[in-house]
Design a protein around this motif. Structure first.
Motif, PDB file in Angstrom:
ATOM      1  N   TRP A  87       0.988  -1.139  -0.044  1.00 52.13           N
ATOM      2  CA  TRP A  87       0.068   0.056  -0.012  1.00 52.13           C
ATOM      3  C   TRP A  87       0.805   1.235  -0.028  1.00 52.13           C
ATOM      4  N   ILE A  88       1.334   1.504  -1.290  1.00 49.88           N
ATOM      5  CA  ILE A  88       2.398   2.829  -1.575  1.00 49.88           C
ATOM      6  C   ILE A  88       1.691   4.136  -1.332  1.00 49.88           C
ATOM      7  N   HIS A  89       2.225   4.869  -0.543  1.00 51.70           N
ATOM      8  CA  HIS A  89       1.819   6.170  -0.371  1.00 51.70           C
ATOM      9  C   HIS A  89       2.928   7.145  -0.965  1.00 51.70           C
ATOM     10  N   ASP A  90       3.869   6.847  -1.130  1.00 48.51           N
ATOM     11  CA  ASP A  90       5.190   7.780  -1.480  1.00 48.51           C
ATOM     12  C   ASP A  90       6.196   7.124  -2.280  1.00 48.51           C
ATOM     13  N   VAL A  91       6.952   7.297  -3.067  1.00 47.23           N
ATOM     14  CA  VAL A  91       7.991   6.699  -3.824  1.00 47.23           C
ATOM     15  C   VAL A  91       9.066   7.997  -4.495  1.00 47.23           C
ATOM     16  N   PHE A  92      10.321   8.033  -4.147  1.00 45.67           N
ATOM     17  CA  PHE A  92      11.224   9.111  -4.671  1.00 45.67           C
ATOM     18  C   PHE A  92      12.588   8.257  -4.587  1.00 45.67           C
ATOM     19  N   PRO A  93      13.598   8.914  -5.462  1.00 41.01           N
ATOM     20  CA  PRO A  93      15.055   8.283  -5.209  1.00 41.01           C
ATOM     21  C   PRO A  93      15.668   9.071  -3.955  1.00 41.01           C
ATOM     22  N   THR A  94      16.760   8.417  -3.513  1.00 41.92           N
ATOM     23  CA  THR A  94      17.441   9.277  -2.392  1.00 41.92           C
ATOM     24  C   THR A  94      18.253  10.322  -2.844  1.00 41.92           C
ATOM     25  N   ALA A  95      18.850  11.124  -2.007  1.00 40.76           N
ATOM     26  CA  ALA A  95      19.469  12.276  -2.361  1.00 40.76           C
ATOM     27  C   ALA A  95      20.796  11.765  -3.264  1.00 40.76           C
ATOM     28  N   ASP A  96      21.254  10.644  -2.962  1.00 43.80           N
ATOM     29  CA  ASP A  96      22.540  10.333  -3.417  1.00 43.80           C
ATOM     30  C   ASP A  96      22.371   9.573  -4.681  1.00 43.80           C
ATOM     31  N   GLY A  97      21.130   9.336  -4.993  1.00 48.49           N
ATOM     32  CA  GLY A  97      20.813   8.260  -6.290  1.00 48.49           C
ATOM     33  C   GLY A  97      20.873   7.033  -6.355  1.00 48.49           C
ATOM     34  N   LYS A  98      21.290   6.593  -5.100  1.00 50.77           N
ATOM     35  CA  LYS A  98      21.545   4.902  -4.927  1.00 50.77           C
ATOM     36  C   LYS A  98      20.283   3.991  -4.757  1.00 50.77           C
ATOM     37  N   TYR A  99      19.360   4.888  -4.107  1.00 50.29           N
ATOM     38  CA  TYR A  99      17.975   4.023  -3.966  1.00 50.29           C
ATOM     39  C   TYR A  99      16.678   4.572  -4.554  1.00 50.29           C
ATOM     40  N   ILE A 100      15.865   3.752  -4.702  1.00 52.56           N
ATOM     41  CA  ILE A 100      14.412   4.358  -4.812  1.00 52.56           C
ATOM     42  C   ILE A 100      13.728   3.983  -3.483  1.00 52.56           C
ATOM     43  N   GLN A 101      13.220   4.996  -2.889  1.00 58.81           N
ATOM     44  CA  GLN A 101      12.740   4.917  -1.472  1.00 58.81           C
ATOM     45  C   GLN A 101      11.095   4.736  -1.631  1.00 58.81           C
ATOM     46  N   PHE A 102      10.660   3.641  -0.929  1.00 55.47           N
ATOM     47  CA  PHE A 102       9.026   3.428  -1.059  1.00 55.47           C
ATOM     48  C   PHE A 102       8.713   3.697   0.457  1.00 55.47           C
ATOM     49  N   VAL A 103       7.480   4.402   0.602  1.00 54.05           N
ATOM     50  CA  VAL A 103       6.882   4.521   1.833  1.00 54.05           C
ATOM     51  C   VAL A 103       5.591   4.052   1.770  1.00 54.05           C
ATOM     52  N   ALA A 104       5.389   2.945   2.554  1.00 55.75           N
ATOM     53  CA  ALA A 104       3.979   2.050   2.474  1.00 55.75           C
ATOM     54  C   ALA A 104       3.495   2.284   3.967  1.00 55.75           C
TER      55      ALA A 104
END
Length: 704
Positions: A87-104
């Motif tokens: 149940w995803i609410h937000d998704v974005f890359p981390t500032a260093d570009g190393k990850y795609i962060q998911f907030v569910a």
């Protein structure tokens, strides 16, 4: 479930619009049937799903990177059909570009009462996602494709030791997801005998609400993601697919299947539970989220691509705080937060802020249980922003939930636009999934608020040393000789403090500042700060509510839940890691870096929670009952009953007068009303005039 029953969807599937700026790609949820009856079989049967058996729901409205959180299908998620889809609410890359962060969020927590047993059983896959599984790659000789099989920790690939999702990028690369922290290990450190229960009575475990995980970005794409260059005209040209690994949840002791670094014996035996040849279906044959846009890092999207004036780097912070920050922060994967050790601050990170705040609010809202409808929030927000910017906050991020309120057509944009360069508004219309009180059988779950806090902390906290999340009725007051909260935090940090914990107790609106106490609206020519400057107990307060708020080091806290720093970079460490760091080990973790500030000499919180007409309709009777019960000592049963219907209109004690021990004569004001609260003299004489002056200078917002 008594037999195999295919999940079906009545949703029609829109087709991708050609020429939409995203190479024709449309965010799509592919729904796979869930057969919980297979969970009873050991080893777990291999899934035989095929692409033709999947049902698809497309979301062409999710196309703008600037509007991603507001357009994401939060309020009617495919999770309700295929609960293995997070149940995803937000998704974005981390500032260093190393990850795609998911907030569910944990969808199963929305209805936790005993009447919802069937729903909670259906949503069991959603909690399984919180628990890691090991994966090993299998090379198929026939077409050179890579498949994955469930494995033991010992047989798993290094990057598959602790994962849950296959991440497939639009350029063809595949990585395996990582957790922000291990949920089972944290349950163990908190002394719980389980992370989840089959019955679903586990809402009290706060860390199982927010589901945080990341997809590692392939090395060849890191610089592209970090620079944001793949986003063209607000449209993503890079995408990631999220493929959940579908295994049943593990109930029972949380240490039954921890990764080897925790050095705990297994009682969950992978070979017995899954077999030694459980190969997962092809990605095309698997339920998944597909074409998730990869947008720019958060500062580029919402704030600016250059540092704010006067804060070009971490070394510009007050008293050199940023350059002194050395805490446990870097994960083993080299990301922005995790469970490993760091001997020095992160380099090349834009720490432009010293202190920021997050606030989730709306122009109007209904309190828990729909007991009150509050409609003055736009005015409250404007004053609250002015005050906290005045007292040392560098930037404030407002998650505007107005769009989720059914009886609201407003927005907080007219207010936030008054503070260019200081306040950033994120439109956040996701609804609270259960607005009941936090007690009783079916406890409330303010999912939108919890996800907003994690989104703000993970998007923007990395760019600040200190961060806090507050409501617009909560004022952080510097006390003693301090003029700003940054001064308070700098001195606290020098003493080893990483979390500053503010006590909470409702203040009352003062009778003489209300035109009609029976309808206690704050008058236009008086601030909320002054009107509610009347605490029930003289500081230092002893009797407070379990609703404290915190300011904390953003690199130290890995999960924050409204009132509490729930997971930290120390709590996630294994026993060996903790001892190696010289921190001292106890099986049950207790936070040692948190303090309550001295409310007379350092800081306090004024909680100006709205008092409404239903609270004061009998105020004259309630406020003239010739009784005062001091809050700081143990109360008798009779006194406790007396507190059930207190006077909620503020009748201040005379200057310099203490409340005594409750045995002396009851003090009243000139009109005969019983004194029941205390004015904070620094607020009254210093901050109220400064706030009034600042508000006058900025001018009134057009809230029509």
């Amino acid at each position: 479930d008594g037999g195999k029953k295919e999940i079906t969807s009545s949703n029609e599937v829109p087709t991708a619009a050609a020429g939409d700026g995203s190479n024709g790609r449309v965010l799509t949820a592919y729904l796979e049937p869930v057969y919980q009856s297979d969970w009873k079989i050991k080893p777990l049967p291999r899934r035989n799903s095929t692409a033709s058996a999947l049902r698809a729901i497309a979301y062409p409205e999710v196309s703008s990177c600037n509007r991603l959180p507001e357009s994401w299908p939060v309020n009617n998620p495919p999770t309700d059909i295929d609960p293995f889809l997070p149940w995803i609410h937000d998704v974005f890359p981390t500032a260093d570009g190393k990850y795609i962060q998911f907030v569910a969020q944990n969808r199963r927590r929305c209805q936790s009462g005993s009447d919802y047993a069937d729903l909670k059983a259906f949503l069991q896959p959603n909690i399984a996602l919180f628990q890691h599984i090991p994966l090993a790659r299998v090379q198929r000789q026939r077409n050179s494709t890579v498949r994955y099989r469930l494995s033991s920790h010992e047989e798993a690939d290094q990057d598959g030791m602790e994962t849950r999702f296959i991440c497939r990028f639009s350029k063809g690369q595949e990585t395996l997801s990582v957790f922000n922290f291990n949920y089972d290990w944290h349950s163990k450190r908190k002394g719980y005998k389980y992370t989840f229960t089959e019955e679903g009575f586990d809402v009290h475990m706060l860390w199982s609400s927010q589901f945080l995980f990341k997809c590692p970005v392939p090395p060849s794409l890191i610089e592209t993601v970090k620079s944001g260059s793949s986003v063209i005209d607000d449209k993503a040209t890079l995408f990631v697919d999220l493929v959940p690994v579908r295994t049943p949840p593990r109930y029972g002791y949380p240490n039954q299947f921890l990764p080897p670094k925790y050095n705990k014996p297994y009682t969950f035996i992978a070979e017995e539970e899954w077999g030694d040849g459980h190969v997962l279906p092809r990605i095309e044959d698997s339920g998944r989220w597909e074409n998730i846009p990869i947008c720019k890092p958060s500062l580029m999207t919402y704030v600016d691509s250059s540092p704010s004036p006067g804060a070009t780097a971490a070394t510009t912070n007050e008293k050199g705080l940023a350059t002194d920050v050395a805490i446990l922060s870097e994960s083993a994967e080299g990301g922005e937060e995790g469970g490993g050790l760091s001997e020095k601050p992160k380099k090349n990170m834009d720490k432009r802020y010293e202190l920021i705040s997050c606030v989730w609010t709306s122009d109007s809202f209904h309190t828990r249980g729909e007991r009150r409808h509050i409609t003055d929030n736009s005015r409250r927000l404007r004053e609250w922003l002015e005050f906290h910017l005045m007292t040392g906050f560098d930037h404030i991020f407002v998650y505007d939930n107005s769009g989720a309120q059914e009886d609201s057509t407003g927005s907080l944009k007219p207010v936030t636009d008054l503070f260019p360069g200081q306040v950033t508004r994120i439109n956040w219309p996701s609804k609270v999934c259960n607005n009941r009180p936090g007690s009783g059988d079916n406890k409330g779950e303010r999912s939108s608020q919890y996800a907003a806090e994690s989104s703000c902390r993970l998007r923007f906290g990395v760019h600040s040393n200190w961060i806090g999340a507050f409501d617009v009725d909560e004022y952080m007051i510097p006390m003693g000789e301090y003029a700003t909260m940054k001064q308070v935090l700098s001195d606290a940090f020098a003493r080893g403090v990483k979390i500053l914990n503010f006590k909470s107790m409702r203040a009352w609106p003062r009778r003489l500042l209300l035109s009609d106490p029976g309808n206690p609206e704050v008058s236009e020519n008086t601030t909320f700060l002054q009107t509610y400057n009347c605490d029930q107990e003289k500081p230092p307060r002893r009797n407070t509510l379990p609703a404290e708020k915190q300011i904390y080091l953003s690199d130290y806290v890995l999960l924050h839940f409204v009132h509490y720093a729930t997971v930290t970079t120390v709590s996630v460490l294994s026993e060996d890691e903790t001892k190696k760091a010289g921190l001292g080990w106890k099986d049950r973790y207790g936070e040692k870096a948190m303090v309550v500030p001295d409310e007379l000499k350092e800081a306090t919180m004024l909680h100006s929670k709205s008092v409404v007409s239903t609270d004061t309709k009998s105020w004259e009777k309630q406020c003239s009952m010739n009784r005062y019960i001091p809050l700081y000592r143990q109360l008798t049963k009779k006194e406790m009953r007396g507190l059930e219907n207190p006077c909620k209109v503020g009748i201040p004690f005379p200057d310099g007068m203490d409340q005594g021990d409750g045995t002396g004569p009851v003090l009243t004001d000139a009109a005969g009303y019983t004194c029941n609260c205390f004015v904070n003299e620094k607020v009254e004489k210093v901050f109220v005039p400064k706030l009034e002056n600042a508000l006058q200078k900025r001018g009134k917002a057009n809230l029509s």
